[in-house]
Design an enzyme around this catalytic site. Structure first.
Site, mmCIF file in Angstrom:
data_model
loop_
_atom_site.group_PDB
_atom_site.id
_atom_site.type_symbol
_atom_site.label_atom_id
_atom_site.label_comp_id
_atom_site.label_asym_id
_atom_site.label_seq_id
_atom_site.Cartn_x
_atom_site.Cartn_y
_atom_site.Cartn_z
ATOM 1 N N HIS A 1 0.847 -1.199 0.000
ATOM 2 C CA HIS A 1 0.000 0.000 0.000
ATOM 3 C C HIS A 1 0.877 1.242 0.000
ATOM 4 C CE1 HIS A 1 1.225 -0.254 4.188
ATOM 5 N NE2 HIS A 1 0.861 1.011 4.353
ATOM 6 N N ASP B 1 0.531 5.245 1.858
ATOM 7 C CA ASP B 1 -0.275 5.809 2.936
ATOM 8 C C ASP B 1 -1.262 6.855 2.430
ATOM 9 O OD1 ASP B 1 1.102 4.164 4.637
ATOM 10 O OD2 ASP B 1 2.616 5.663 5.114
ATOM 11 N N HIS C 1 4.729 0.166 0.008
ATOM 12 C CA HIS C 1 5.487 -0.638 0.966
ATOM 13 C C HIS C 1 4.626 -1.700 1.625
ATOM 14 C CE1 HIS C 1 3.702 2.732 3.206
ATOM 15 N NE2 HIS C 1 3.720 1.945 4.262
ATOM 16 N N ARG D 1 5.314 6.883 13.549
ATOM 17 C CA ARG D 1 5.243 7.438 12.185
ATOM 18 C C ARG D 1 4.610 8.819 12.173
ATOM 19 N NH1 ARG D 1 1.084 4.816 8.069
ATOM 20 N NH2 ARG D 1 0.022 6.830 8.216
#
Ligand code: AKG
Length: 287
Positions: free
Chosen positions: A103, A105, A261, A277
């Site tokens: 995917h 983000d 990723h 993150r």
């Protein structure tokens, strides 16, 4: 002095010579930005960052997102999404199974994220070897290595990205609560170009992924399934992928337009993994 060492894979480079806990001068910052655009994933080893320093460096690249799952953010820091298998006082401190599918983000948002910065606080180990690697695939290289007929087929096409689809797939692992009606309302399905132009480099990037893309618009369901299956197989090819082996103190920055990723869940408690993150806001995709 900023120094850049390419990983040797299709993408990825280590940046050294910078201490991200201090304020960066403009010239170093520009060199880092240039390295990000060239290598699509960059990482800095041995950084000692407070949440404030992590946020301050990330903000140099743009405003930061507040994740839709605030229950998985670091308390007091709505900009810091926690990815972790750690349980404290009977409660998970972060998302326990984030990103097990390919995917990028916020691909399901009107403005998908420009890039994300993941900081490794705890890395699981087995017999001296780190576990919980992350794979990155280059979407610029995925696009240029597609057969010409497939590229033509995708020209002008849109694809549907669905947060609910991705969330419910990962939910099958059993660690995710049902989304609230309010969270669902904030994340309706969306159409984006199947191939988007990178807003900084002007390169074409394949913009469909296995985690969230449900169909290509304007062709029948069977055709759409076949096209997506071809693309999903293609983008995982070894020659397009960099595998990051984490060390405590790594700060890794991936470009969400030029890459996608996938996290490898090959560890379990008592092997602890704790990552934080920040997510930089992006712009509306165009072809
Ligand atoms: O934990 C990782 O290695 C990556 C997590 C992930 O996919 C994400 O934060 O989007």
């Amino acid at each position: 002095m900023v120094s850049v060492r390419p990983s040797g894979a299709a993408l990825g480079a280590e940046i050294s010579g910078v201490d991200l806990s201090r304020e960066l001068d403009e010239r170093s910052f520009e060199e880092i930005r240039k390295a990000l655009h060239e290598h699509e994933v960059i990482f800095f080893r041995n950084q000692k960052l407070t949440p404030e320093q992590h946020i301050a460096f990330s903000r140099r690249f743009g405003a930061l997102e507040h994740h839709v799952r605030q229950d998985r953010c670091r308390p007091g820091y709505p900009e810091i999404f926690v990815v972790s298998n750690v349980i404290e006082n009977g409660k998970p401190i972060g998302s326990q199974d984030a990103g097990y599918f390919w995917h990028s983000d916020l691909c399901y948002a009107e403005k998908p994220s420009l890039g994300s910065l993941l900081y490794a606080r705890e890395v699981p180990m087995k017999d001296g070897t780190p576990l919980g690697d992350t794979l990155f695939s280059s979407m610029t290289k995925a696009y240029v290595t597609l057969p010409e007929a497939t590229r033509q087929n995708l020209a002008g096409r849109k694809a549907v990205n669905s947060y609910l689809h991705g969330y419910s797939r990962e939910r099958k692992s059993g660690t995710r609560p049902e989304l609230t009606p309010e969270q669902k309302k904030k994340t309706p399905d969306i159409e984006h170009p199947a191939v988007r132009t990178h807003p900084e480099t002007g390169r074409k990037c394949l913009f469909v992924n296995e985690g969230y893309t449900t169909r290509i618009v304007g062709i029948d369901a069977a055709q759409s399934d076949a096209v997506l299956a071809e693309l999903f197989t293609h983008l995982k090819k070894d020659e397009l992928v960099y595998r990051h082996r984490w060390q405590v103190g790594d700060l890794l920055f991936w470009d969400n337009c030029a890459t996608q990723h996938r996290a490898i869940g090959d560890y379990e408690l008592p092997q602890r993994r704790l990552m934080e993150r920040t997510t930089v806001c992006g712009t509306v995709p165009y072809e």
